[in-house]
Scaffold this motif. Sequence first.
Motif, PDB file in Angstrom:
ATOM      1  N   ASN A 186       1.643   8.224  46.808  1.00  0.00           N
ATOM      2  CA  ASN A 186       2.674   7.684  45.935  1.00  0.00           C
ATOM      3  C   ASN A 186       3.921   7.222  46.692  1.00  0.00           C
ATOM      4  N   ALA A 187       4.119   7.690  47.928  1.00  0.00           N
ATOM      5  CA  ALA A 187       5.334   7.358  48.679  1.00  0.00           C
ATOM      6  C   ALA A 187       5.487   5.843  48.805  1.00  0.00           C
ATOM      7  N   ASP A 188       6.655   5.350  48.448  1.00  0.00           N
ATOM      8  CA  ASP A 188       6.833   3.900  48.407  1.00  0.00           C
ATOM      9  C   ASP A 188       8.291   3.552  48.137  1.00  0.00           C
ATOM     10  N   TYR A 189       8.610   2.295  48.309  1.00  0.00           N
ATOM     11  CA  TYR A 189       9.882   1.723  47.848  1.00  0.00           C
ATOM     12  C   TYR A 189       9.642   0.238  47.684  1.00  0.00           C
ATOM     13  N   ALA A 190      10.564  -0.448  47.039  1.00  0.00           N
ATOM     14  CA  ALA A 190      10.397  -1.875  46.769  1.00  0.00           C
ATOM     15  C   ALA A 190      11.266  -2.716  47.700  1.00  0.00           C
ATOM     16  N   LEU A 191      10.658  -3.708  48.303  1.00  0.00           N
ATOM     17  CA  LEU A 191      11.370  -4.705  49.107  1.00  0.00           C
ATOM     18  C   LEU A 191      11.516  -5.963  48.271  1.00  0.00           C
ATOM     19  N   GLY A 192      12.743  -6.397  48.068  1.00  0.00           N
ATOM     20  CA  GLY A 192      13.003  -7.586  47.269  1.00  0.00           C
ATOM     21  C   GLY A 192      13.525  -8.730  48.117  1.00  0.00           C
TER      22      GLY A 192
END
Length: 271
Positions: free
Chosen positions: A83-89
Amino acid sequence: MSKIWFITGSSRGLGHRIAQAALRRGDRVAATARDTRALADLVADHGDAVLPLPLDVTDRAAAFNAVQRAHDHFGRLDVVVNNADYALGGAVEELGEQQLRDQLETAFFGAVWVTQAALPLLRAQGSGHIVQISSLSGVVAHPIMGGYAAAKWALEGLTESLAQEVAPFGVKATLVEPGAFATDVTSSAVLATPIDVYGPTRQDVLAQLTNSKAGDPAAAARALLRIVDAEKPPLRVLFGAHAYEFTQHVYAERLKSWSEWAYLSTEADGA
């Protein structure tokens, strides 16, 4: 029979809710986070049923060590959740090389390292379920989210192969593809340096996100319990009514486009 979970990114958002849902029904959880202080509430509420582990999933050796520690502590692993994640925009033209590499290191390679660490253990016990938390962006790419989508599409392809490879050993794999959910994902988002010409597109995307009905992450966590308990779980599952409806429309358009250009398939074959 209660299950033993290994969950990455358990400090907040969906990962935290999945850990809570599993613990509340009597399962035991190895919960990982970069800073285990964020897991204090899980430990306070559930005591020895929780094993808090520090983990930066981009560190392959650390991932292998954490998985082995969890297995040694509990004696087995039944469900592994990446689940480890983050969003790059950012628009594709805006994205920096290091930003892209960092996104892939976390959302793709981090999941690969944990999966590789768990597989020998799951194969040896002849059972287990690997759950990859993908995204609607792993099915349909949106503007300004190309880097994030690239990582999720890579995870989708890898996991589709994985599911076929490990089925003979009694190991299952599922891709969970959530739409918009009420988590604090924006707090960890990384944004590329903007280029003015993409301003209107960026505003359109922000407006769509603002107007989208966010799902309940606690409900999503409870839904995941049903998936891991299923005798024949799905390879892919969409979370959120919007995600399901939107994907139906997108696939209808894809099928229509493929059909309209199908004559080129024979031409490309030289027929």
